[in-house]
Design an enzyme around this catalytic site. Structure first.
Site, PDB file in Angstrom:
ATOM      1  CE  LYS A 206       0.232   7.087  -0.888  1.00  0.00           C
ATOM      2  NZ  LYS A 206      -0.149   8.038  -1.870  1.00  0.00           N
TER       3      LYS A 206
ATOM      4  CE  LYS B  63      -1.805   6.518  -4.243  1.00  0.00           C
ATOM      5  NZ  LYS B  63      -1.803   7.901  -4.666  1.00  0.00           N
TER       6      LYS B  63
HETATM    7  C1  PBG Z   1      -2.488  11.511  -4.645  1.00  0.00           C
HETATM    8  C2  PBG Z   1      -1.920  11.046  -3.362  1.00  0.00           C
HETATM    9  C3  PBG Z   1      -2.573  10.482  -2.249  1.00  0.00           C
HETATM   10  C4  PBG Z   1      -1.610  10.292  -1.270  1.00  0.00           C
HETATM   11  C5  PBG Z   1      -0.395  10.694  -1.809  1.00  0.00           C
HETATM   12  N1  PBG Z   1      -0.607  11.139  -3.107  1.00  0.00           N
HETATM   13  C6  PBG Z   1      -4.014  10.219  -2.026  1.00  0.00           C
HETATM   14  C7  PBG Z   1      -4.721   9.154  -2.729  1.00  0.00           C
HETATM   15  O1  PBG Z   1      -4.193   8.415  -3.560  1.00  0.00           O
HETATM   16  O2  PBG Z   1      -5.909   9.079  -2.482  1.00  0.00           O
HETATM   17  C8  PBG Z   1      -1.854   9.763   0.106  1.00  0.00           C
HETATM   18  C9  PBG Z   1      -0.881  10.217   1.139  1.00  0.00           C
HETATM   19  C10 PBG Z   1      -1.306   9.980   2.536  1.00  0.00           C
HETATM   20  O3  PBG Z   1      -2.348   9.368   2.833  1.00  0.00           O
HETATM   21  O4  PBG Z   1      -0.574  10.455   3.416  1.00  0.00           O
HETATM   22  N2  PBG Z   1      -2.967  10.540  -5.488  1.00  0.00           N
END
Ligand code: PBG
Length: 308
Positions: free
Chosen positions: A234, A181
């Site tokens: 992601k 991520k």
């Molecule tokens: C929580 C989380 C996020 C997303 C999924 N889980 C936000 C982040 O890390 O700031 C993003 C999902 C999206 O942008 O559709 N940590």
């Protein structure tokens, strides 16, 4: 006949946002055609989604109130736990995946416990956060979650969550790790939807550097060693190389998350008349699947399933 890549409904996951209240179905301004849903409307929406042949939803919760520890994340009557129970009761055949993070529940918006530093910035406390993540995983499993998806990016969290689940008797509940991520600008619309923008600092201390593909593979290997059953990359489209490398290296099921900003940019350009929304949707989803994703988490799931 000779098409190499085919999309099917069975690979789609629709993210959903649940909020307190009754009768709430409010469009999220930064994410057109996505909604804040109260429990009753969530069940209605999930029934329609399941009816389209989509096997799973990914749940995010927006709590009534937030605090420094993010206690709404692990409370037995926390918003995601209540939503999971309601969905499993009404639609037992629908798989409920629960996003596991503290940032929607903490008043400061970080994914873990923090310690303010003198200069106005904050330090995120990795190890003390692990207990809270494990607690949250157990609360989600108790509510009936089919798959726990930690997105916080603390080091060692998969092992902590696996240990917590096993200790509580949830040995069969699998983990989908948001392993690769990246710290991304493409989460912008989501943070508006979840009210989870950090008040101070950013997430570069725990999310991955966009420049590092090989490091992503190391993170994925670590999560597998700690007990992850599935891995995620992601965002999706900007990181197809990472997805492809992961596909070649690992045999576990791979998910890719086409995140809020990837969705919003297509919708915004389509609204301006600058591109064809439907073609851009199919092209992006096909590319993500072609690169190696078995599971596509996307705000287009509903639209794609309806058209497939
Ligand atoms: C929580 C989380 C996020 C997303 C999924 N889980 C936000 C982040 O890390 O700031 C993003 C999902 C999206 O942008 O559709 N940590």
């Amino acid at each position: 006949m000779v098409r190499e890549t085919r999309l099917s409904r069975e690979m789609l996951v629709q993210p959903l946002f649940v909020v307190p209240g009754k009768g709430v179905k409010q469009e999220i301004s930064s994410l057109p055609r996505q909604f804040h849903l109260s429990l009753d409307k969530l069940v209605e929406e999930a029934r329609a989604i399941h009816g389209l042949g989509i096997p799973a939803v990914l749940l995010f919760g927006i709590p009534e109130s937030k605090d420094a520890q993010g206690s709404g994340a692990w409370a037995a009557d926390g918003i995601v736990q209540m939503a999971t129970r309601a969905l499993k009761r009404a639609l037992p055949g629908l798989q409920v995946i629960t996003d596991l993070c503290l940032c929607e529940y903490t008043s400061h918006g970080h994914c873990g416990l923090i310690q303010p530093l003198g200069d106005g910035s904050v330090e995120v406390l990795n190890d003390p956060t692990l207990d809270l993540l494990a607690r949250t995983a157990v609360a989600q499993a108790e509510a009936g979650s089919d798959l726990i998806a930690p997105s916080d990016m603390m080091d060692g969290r998969v092992a902590a969550i696996r240990g917590g689940l096993d200790h509580a008797g949830h040995t069969a509940t699998p983990i989908l790790s948001y392993a690769a991520k990246f710290a991304s600008a493409f989460y912008g619309p989501f943070r508006e939807a979840a009210g989870s923008t950090p008040q101070a600092g950013d997430r570069t201390g725990y999310q991955m550097d966009m420049a590092n593909g090989r490091e992503a593979l190391r993170e994925m290997q670590l999560d597998l060693d700690e007990g992850a059953d599935m891995l995620m990359v992601k965002p999706a489209l900007p990181y197809l190389d990472v997805l492809r490398m992961a596909r070649e290296r690992f045999d576990v099921p791979l998910a890719a998350y086409q995140v809020s900003g990837e969705y919003a940019q297509i919708l915004a350009a389509a609204r301006a008349g600058w591109l064809d929304e439907s073609r851009a949707m199919w092209e992006s989803l096909t590319a993500i699947h072609r690169a190696g994703a078995d599971v596509l988490i996307t705000y287009f799931a509903r639209d794609a399933a309806a058209a497939l």
